[in-house]
Design an enzyme around this catalytic site. Structure first.
Site, PDB file in Angstrom:
ATOM      1  N   LYS A  11      -0.620  -2.482  55.370  1.00 23.96           N
ATOM      2  CA  LYS A  11       0.065  -1.193  55.460  1.00 23.96           C
ATOM      3  C   LYS A  11       1.578  -1.349  55.681  1.00 23.96           C
ATOM      4  CE  LYS A  11      -4.028   1.281  57.091  1.00 23.96           C
ATOM      5  NZ  LYS A  11      -4.579   2.130  58.176  1.00 23.96           N
ATOM      6  N   ARG A  87     -13.790  -7.034  57.744  1.00 27.96           N
ATOM      7  CA  ARG A  87     -13.794  -6.092  58.868  1.00 27.96           C
ATOM      8  C   ARG A  87     -13.706  -6.849  60.195  1.00 27.96           C
ATOM      9  NH1 ARG A  87     -13.452  -1.271  57.424  1.00 27.96           N
ATOM     10  NH2 ARG A  87     -14.101  -0.377  59.398  1.00 27.96           N
ATOM     11  N   ASN A 114      -1.767   0.800  62.143  1.00 28.50           N
ATOM     12  CA  ASN A 114      -2.688  -0.265  62.538  1.00 28.50           C
ATOM     13  C   ASN A 114      -2.778  -1.416  61.541  1.00 28.50           C
ATOM     14  OD1 ASN A 114      -4.213   1.031  60.595  1.00 28.50           O
ATOM     15  ND2 ASN A 114      -5.989   1.377  61.906  1.00 28.50           N
ATOM     16  N   HIS A 117      -5.947  -1.956  56.153  1.00 19.77           N
ATOM     17  CA  HIS A 117      -7.120  -1.163  55.771  1.00 19.77           C
ATOM     18  C   HIS A 117      -8.082  -2.113  55.087  1.00 19.77           C
ATOM     19  CE1 HIS A 117      -9.653   1.803  53.702  1.00 19.77           C
ATOM     20  NE2 HIS A 117      -9.548   0.981  52.658  1.00 19.77           N
TER      21      HIS A 117
END
Length: 143
Positions: A11, A87, A114, A117
């Site tokens: 991000k 993940r 954060n 993604h």
């Protein structure tokens, strides 16, 4: 064990802080291969389309604004159980709850910014990959 493909975004916050190389190193150290990658500066329309499932949520406008605030890296990762592996590498969505040694634990500042993604399932991975990459942009690595 199944060889899978998953989708990942680094991000704007992590790109701005020059964490691309460190994040790619984490992917590769975990056995994931980067089989497609590009830097893009999302338009409002691209961000809204990508996150359409969240359009009714109160954070949608802020999410779109953040995701269009600077360039992102989009990539396709391939490896054994790639969705789950990515993940685990990312850590909890909220960096305050993410373990040290995870991407969010080490590189994210807040739940809104954060760092990364990642697809949450094979079905979403296929949809997200197709959103950003044509079939000829994905290069399986056999060596």
């Amino acid at each position: 064990m199944a060889i899978e493909r998953t989708f990942s975004i680094i991000k704007p916050d992590a790109v701005a802080k020059n964490h691309i190389g460190a994040i790619y190193n984490r992917f590769e150290s975990a056995g994931l291969k980067i089989i497609a990658s590009k830097m893009v500066h999302l338009t409002k329309e691209q961000a809204e389309g990508f996150y359409a499932e969240h359009s009714a949520r109160p954070f949608f406008g802020a999410l779109v604004s953040f995701m269009t605030s600077g360039p992102v890296m989009v990539q396709v990762l391939e490896g054994e159980n790639a969705v789950l592996a990515n993940r685990e590498i990312m850590g909890a969505t909220n960096p305050a709850e993410a373990a040290r040694g995870t991407l969010r634990g080490d590189y994210a500042a807040s739940i809104d910014e954060n760092a990364v993604h990642g697809s949450d399932a094979l079905e979403s991975a296929a949809r997200e990959i197709a959103y950003f990459f044509s079939a000829d942009e994905v290069c399986p690595r056999t060596r």
